[in-house]
Design a protein around this motif. Structure first.
Motif, PDB file in Angstrom:
ATOM      1  N   VAL A 250      10.369   4.011  32.566  1.00 20.62           N
ATOM      2  CA  VAL A 250       9.246   4.493  31.753  1.00 20.62           C
ATOM      3  C   VAL A 250       8.378   3.329  31.279  1.00 20.62           C
ATOM      4  CG1 VAL A 250      10.550   6.502  30.954  1.00 20.62           C
ATOM      5  CG2 VAL A 250      10.530   4.436  29.566  1.00 20.62           C
ATOM      6  N   GLU A 251       8.821   2.081  31.551  1.00 16.88           N
ATOM      7  CA  GLU A 251       8.163   0.938  30.924  1.00 16.88           C
ATOM      8  C   GLU A 251       6.827   0.549  31.560  1.00 16.88           C
ATOM      9  OE1 GLU A 251       8.994  -0.331  28.089  1.00 16.88           O
ATOM     10  OE2 GLU A 251      10.691   1.038  28.005  1.00 16.88           O
TER      11      GLU A 251
ATOM     12  N   GLY B 225       4.490   2.184  33.095  1.00 20.32           N
ATOM     13  CA  GLY B 225       3.365   3.033  32.689  1.00 20.32           C
ATOM     14  C   GLY B 225       2.911   2.718  31.276  1.00 20.32           C
ATOM     15  N   LYS B 226       3.897   2.446  30.390  1.00 20.33           N
ATOM     16  CA  LYS B 226       3.548   2.106  28.999  1.00 20.33           C
ATOM     17  C   LYS B 226       2.738   0.806  28.961  1.00 20.33           C
ATOM     18  CE  LYS B 226       7.699   3.915  26.671  1.00 20.33           C
ATOM     19  NZ  LYS B 226       8.912   3.534  25.954  1.00 20.33           N
TER      20      LYS B 226
ATOM     21  N   GLY C 160       9.861  12.846  23.570  1.00 21.88           N
ATOM     22  CA  GLY C 160      11.055  12.656  24.409  1.00 21.88           C
ATOM     23  C   GLY C 160      12.287  13.089  23.637  1.00 21.88           C
TER      24      GLY C 160
ATOM     25  N   THR D  24       6.926   3.789  19.217  1.00 25.12           N
ATOM     26  CA  THR D  24       6.362   4.597  20.307  1.00 25.12           C
ATOM     27  C   THR D  24       4.920   4.999  19.958  1.00 25.12           C
ATOM     28  OG1 THR D  24       8.565   5.349  20.827  1.00 25.12           O
ATOM     29  CG2 THR D  24       6.767   6.656  21.731  1.00 25.12           C
TER      30      THR D  24
ATOM     31  N   GLU E 105      15.894  11.406  33.250  1.00 24.70           N
ATOM     32  CA  GLU E 105      15.765  10.075  32.670  1.00 24.70           C
ATOM     33  C   GLU E 105      17.102   9.334  32.768  1.00 24.70           C
ATOM     34  OE1 GLU E 105      12.775   8.810  29.292  1.00 24.70           O
ATOM     35  OE2 GLU E 105      14.687   9.227  28.340  1.00 24.70           O
TER      36      GLU E 105
ATOM     37  N   GLN F   1      14.680  15.929  30.757  1.00 28.34           N
ATOM     38  CA  GLN F   1      14.797  14.558  30.249  1.00 28.34           C
ATOM     39  C   GLN F   1      16.239  14.074  30.361  1.00 28.34           C
ATOM     40  OE1 GLN F   1      14.533  13.556  26.074  1.00 28.34           O
ATOM     41  NE2 GLN F   1      13.963  11.456  26.533  1.00 28.34           N
TER      42      GLN F   1
ATOM     43  N   GLN G 170      16.495   3.400  30.683  1.00 29.66           N
ATOM     44  CA  GLN G 170      15.349   4.142  31.208  1.00 29.66           C
ATOM     45  C   GLN G 170      14.192   3.186  31.467  1.00 29.66           C
ATOM     46  OE1 GLN G 170      16.757   5.393  28.062  1.00 29.66           O
ATOM     47  NE2 GLN G 170      15.723   3.628  27.157  1.00 29.66           N
ATOM     48  N   TRP G 171      14.490   2.166  32.303  1.00 31.40           N
ATOM     49  CA  TRP G 171      13.461   1.157  32.555  1.00 31.40           C
ATOM     50  C   TRP G 171      12.269   1.751  33.267  1.00 31.40           C
ATOM     51  CZ3 TRP G 171      14.293  -2.601  29.478  1.00 31.40           C
ATOM     52  CH2 TRP G 171      15.608  -2.957  29.133  1.00 31.40           C
TER      53      TRP G 171
ATOM     54  N   ARG H 173      17.799  10.440  24.275  1.00 33.09           N
ATOM     55  CA  ARG H 173      17.974  11.801  24.790  1.00 33.09           C
ATOM     56  C   ARG H 173      19.345  12.385  24.456  1.00 33.09           C
ATOM     57  NH1 ARG H 173      17.234   7.964  28.404  1.00 33.09           N
ATOM     58  NH2 ARG H 173      18.878   7.389  29.869  1.00 33.09           N
TER      59      ARG H 173
END
Ligand code: F6P
Length: 534
Positions: free
Chosen positions: A495-496, A498-499, A144, A200, A340, A336, A492-493, A255
């Motif tokens: 993306v959470e 999926g993690k 990222g 990460t 994002e 991004q 950028q909540w 980013r």
């Protein structure tokens, strides 16, 4: 806020952009913005004085000036994370103090920059070496914002690249690191672990694999690893000595981070002087963004044109089309940066947005795209606003004829998109080859509706300074769009989730736990993988 714009949109629905040029010989000049040697031509759009005024009114209605001042002065405008947003401080080379909670952050920024310069020079001059001699290759491991910026910029500034070779590993797919490390000398490679959080999963998995590769190959991870992070406790625990750790603060978003330590691989590649020029380009755009009137302000007008096309006209995507091969990775970087930042559905105050948020951003360098997806851009049913970029001059004086062709192609595309080709013109071209019904049928396939909007950013040459200007231009454009939409562009909540689910699926994919708590599709896909792997 958008009623006037919606009315204006409906009023100009059938208007031809070419007619605007016919009526106003000064149109190109009146809708072109300039800062330094860089120009942004917005004239090949439906913008007229009234539409521009209605768009500019959005700036005051959303208190853009106040939000801009709040950002530059270190207020916690990233409200969901309670953080300031100060990537601009990283390029504030000649500026005054910048305070966060009463503390001037500039001494720390300049000190880290100095340490980066000394480290880069040491590596480039062979004083900082690996177990087997001077460093020949640098591998940046990050993902990222900890990958896309330096990866994009090292390629963009290839004519300045006189340091060790640079490689970028981001994907957790083992193919990425395996293919990258193959052929490198583990005793003469520097691995940079770039991670703001140093947690990460992709980056830490790749970092451990690289460390094992280096140890097994006779290299010395204690000498040949560096870390770029806000989490200095974690970098120490990983075994990276403090003098190889370049820290930054949580007011630098991932980013937006290539201006500081995350840019170390770029500095090693092109040298501290070129890196400084890159920072100065960004700083010059900051100055312009803070000083210029809204209608002459390049990031502001780029944002307003974007809002006109996406939120007002409803065009779902926009294409970034650099006619500059070395900007190959720029569209991915902008994806991004823009998606994002502004791909949100809730406004700053927690309410559901009443307007659509940011568009899909995509693209490829020209002329390659012309032979791939431009068909859709010219004749597809959904208009795609295009953002062309072009240097007046290339870096290959012996190949100036290539550059002339590149220029001609770029300009031809925006002209063709605007002009189009009518049925009559198509018929005329085909007369002789076809007749009667067949002429009519063939001609219809050769009609270009035209009236498709584009902007063109032109600059003298792709230098480190110009690259800095371009990146800061788009950063501020994203900020302006976010302010007008009422979005927090700096969290950028999205993306959470999926993690979290990937973490819970780990033991299932390892075969340690069954997938009975998963939906039918996920369980069946897990079952397929378990049955079909060796
Ligand atoms: O998952 C999204 C994200 O947090 C990005 O915003 C960020 O650039 C990337 O992951 C990498 O994060 P880090 O630098 O902490 O490894």
């Amino acid at each position: 806020m958008f009623e006037t714009l919606t009315r204006l949109r409906d009023a100009v629905r059938d208007r031809r952009i070419t007619d605007l040029f016919a009526k106003d010989p000064d149109r190109a000049a009146r809708f072109t913005l300039q800062t330094g040697d860089m120009r942004l031509d917005c004239s090949k759009t439906q913008l007229d004085d009234e539409i521009r005024a209605a768009l500019v009114a959005l700036c005051d209605a959303s208190d853009l000036a106040g939000r801009r001042a709040a950002m530059f002065s270190g207020q916690a405008i990233n409200e969901t994370e309670g953080r300031a947003v100060l990537h601009t401080a990283l390029r504030n080379l000649d500026g005054g103090p910048v305070t966060v909670e009463g503390r001037d952050v500039m001494p720390g920024v300049l000190d880290t920059l100095d340490r980066m310069r000394r480290f880069s020079d040491g590596l480039r001059e062979g004083r900082i070496a690996g177990a087997g001699g001077p460093i020949t290759d640098v591998v940046n491991i990050g993902i990222g914002g900890s990958d896309l910026g330096p990866a994009m910029a090292v390629l963009a500034l290839a004519p300045w690249h006189d340091g060790p070779r640079c490689h970028f590993v981001s994907n957790v797919d083992g193919a990425h690191i395996a293919d990258t490390l193959r052929g490198l000398d583990p005793t003469r490679t520097l691995v940079i672990v770039a991670s703001k959080t140093f947690t990460t999963i992709e980056t830490m998995t790749n970092a451990r694999t690289a460390r094992a590769w280096m140890s097994e190959g006779g290299g010395d991870p204690a000498r040949q690893f560096a870390a770029l992070s806000t989490a200095q406790d974690k970098t120490g625990a990983f075994g990276i000595p403090a003098d190889h750790v370049f820290g930054f603060d949580d007011w630098v978003g991932g980013r937006y981070s290539m201006w500081g330590p995350i840019g170390l691989s770029l500095m090693i590649a092109v040298g501290p002087r070129a890196f400084d020029a890159f920072l100065r380009g960004g700083q010059a755009m900051d100055t312009h963004f803070q000083a210029a009137e809204w209608h002459e302000n390049m990031p502001v007008m780029l944002a307003l044109v974007g809002i006109w096309h996406h939120q007002v006209c409803g065009y779902p995507t926009r294409a970034v089309l650099p006619y500059d091969q070395r900007l190959l990775r720029l569209p991915a970087y902008f994806q991004q940066l823009e998606m994002e930042s502004n791909g949100k559905r809730v406004a700053m105050d927690g309410h559901t947005l009443e307007i659509v948020s940011g568009p899909v951003v995509w693209g490829e360098p020209g002329t390659n795209g012309q032979h791939a997806f431009y068909q859709l851009i010219h004749q597809g049913t959904t208009p795609v606003p295009c953002e062309f970029m072009l240097a007046a001059e290339g870096h290959e004086p012996d190949l100036a004829h290539h550059h002339r062709l590149l220029v001609a192609n770029c300009l031809a595309q925006s002209e063709a998109l605007m002009r189009g080709r009518s049925l009559d013109e198509a018929r005329k071209k085909l007369r002789g080859a076809f007749q009667g019904d067949e002429l009519e049928r063939q001609a219809r396939h050769r009609v270009f509706p035209g009236n498709r909007p584009s902007t063109t950013l032109v600059y003298p040459k792709l230098t480190p300074f110009v690259l800095g200007q371009i990146i800061a231009l788009y950063e501020h454009r994203v900020f302006v769009e976010g302010v007008i939409l009422g979005i927090n562009s700096y969290d950028q909540w999205g993306v959470e989730l999926g993690k979290e689910l990937a973490t819970s699926l780990g033991p299932v994919v390892d075969g340690e736990r069954d997938a009975s708590d998963k939906d039918g599709s996920t369980a069946a896909l897990v079952d397929y993988v378990l049955r079909n792997r060796g």
